[in-house]
Design an enzyme around this catalytic site. Structure first.
Site, PDB file in Angstrom:
ATOM      1  CG  HIS A 190      -0.131   0.205   2.530  1.00 56.27           C
ATOM      2  ND1 HIS A 190       0.621  -0.809   3.095  1.00 56.27           N
ATOM      3  CD2 HIS A 190       0.021   1.283   3.355  1.00 56.27           C
ATOM      4  CE1 HIS A 190       1.192  -0.371   4.207  1.00 56.27           C
ATOM      5  NE2 HIS A 190       0.839   0.898   4.381  1.00 56.27           N
ATOM      6  CG  ASP A 192       1.704   5.314   4.643  1.00 54.59           C
ATOM      7  OD1 ASP A 192       1.111   4.218   4.653  1.00 54.59           O
ATOM      8  OD2 ASP A 192       2.786   5.515   5.247  1.00 54.59           O
ATOM      9  NE  ARG A 261       8.670  -4.804  11.342  1.00 57.69           N
ATOM     10  CZ  ARG A 261       8.056  -3.661  11.049  1.00 57.69           C
ATOM     11  NH1 ARG A 261       6.756  -3.545  11.284  1.00 57.69           N
ATOM     12  NH2 ARG A 261       8.722  -2.643  10.538  1.00 57.69           N
TER      13      ARG A 261
END
Length: 327
Positions: A190, A192, A261
């Site tokens: 993607h 932002d 993570r």
């Protein structure tokens, strides 16, 4: 377990990001390096940024404590998400991620201050962390504002970046389900929607960016560096510059079994009704019609509701050779 994550990353070429030193923000060399990074890949590392290491560690700890609560209670946390940060939207592909979404300007309305774990998390974000993020975002934006690709006037400098209108998200990517093999993505590819995004991540790794150019585009791994932030440009900066700066496409691979993570991300946006008038300078690579951030956001939401996926800037691009009917 960290060696397992590193081995997974070695399957991809590592992208050597430029490193910028915010201590030198007033120098012409800093501005040149910043503009070059925005033109080349739209992502760079930032050091000497002034974010205290103990604040980062505290936010990681508070986030982990909140997300380690009873699975039945966790969804009741304000701003909690699983699979997608788009809290009110159904996306096509769920991600292997959970976290907490917080809009600092509206944080006090999320829940009362009860002195508990969430209140401590919210206070650390709103009273400390976002002030550092807003400061960094403003410094970087102002350094770019005079570059030929933007050449912003005073009004645009003020409205194109809403310092206190950013969004904060804390992400946790749980260990990958062994039954899923390596097919899981922590975050799907993607771009932002922001002006710029400031990422503060742990040392596990997993961030990958799409490098365009040459015979074919390719995914490259971004190596974590202790104490460094990673800054990437968003769609608004690409539109402002007429495509001279790039909104980098990126994704996160899920960590291997036994490893999680974590990252903190701040997204800086324009004022809602600021009209983005794309640059008409010679360095412009793409043409976009003027639009407000509100219009862009509503279009993205409409596309996700209709198709499950973001379309983004393509909705606002002006074709190079419009048809006779549109001329």
């Amino acid at each position: 377990m960290e060696q397992q994550a590193a081995a997974h990353e070695r399957k991809l070429e590592e992208l050597e990001l430029p490193t910028l030193d915010l201590d030198h923000e007033s120098s012409s060399r800093f501005t040149e390096q910043l503009a070059a990074a925005c033109r080349d890949h739209g992502v760079f590392r930032l050091v000497n940024h002034g974010v205290p290491a103990d604040l980062t560690a505290r936010l990681f700890r508070l986030t982990r404590d909140l997300l380690d609560t009873d699975p039945a209670e966790k969804p009741k946390l304000p701003g909690y998400f699983w699979g997608t940060p788009a809290l009110s939207l159904r996306v096509k592909d769920l991600n292997w991620v959970e976290g907490l979404h917080l809009a600092p300007d509206n944080a006090s309305a999320d829940s009362p201050d009860d002195g508990g774990a969430y209140s401590a998390f919210r206070a650390a974000v709103t009273a400390e962390y976002v002030a550092h993020m807003a400061r960094i975002a403003r410094k970087l934006f102002d350094a770019l504002a005079g570059d030929l690709a933007l050449a912003l006037d005073a009004e645009q400098r003020a409205s194109y970046l809403e310092e206190r209108g950013g969004t904060f998200r804390a992400y946790r990517y749980p260990p990958c389900d062994p039954a899923a093999g390596q097919r899981h993505l922590g975050m799907e590819p993607h771009t932002d929607s922001s002006v710029l995004s400031i990422l503060n991540m742990d040392l596990v790794g997993g961030l990958q960016v799409l490098v365009r150019g040459g015979p074919a585009s390719r995914w490259c791994a971004v190596r974590p560096v202790e104490g460094a932030l990673v800054v990437n440009l968003g769609d608004m900066m690409q539109a402002m510059s007429g495509g001279a700066y790039r909104s980098v496409e990126h994704r996160v691979v899920a960590p291997p079994p036994g490893t999680e993570r974590m990252s903190l991300c701040y997204f800086a946006f324009p004022q809602e009704d600021a009209v983005i008038v794309p640059s008409s300078n010679p360095g412009r690579e793409e043409r976009y019609r003027p639009f407000s951030y509100r219009e862009f956001r509503e279009q993205v939401q409409a596309d996700i509701k209709a198709t499950g996926a973001k379309v983004g800037l393509a909705r606002f691009r002006i074709p190079e050779h419009p048809s006779p009917a549109t001329q």
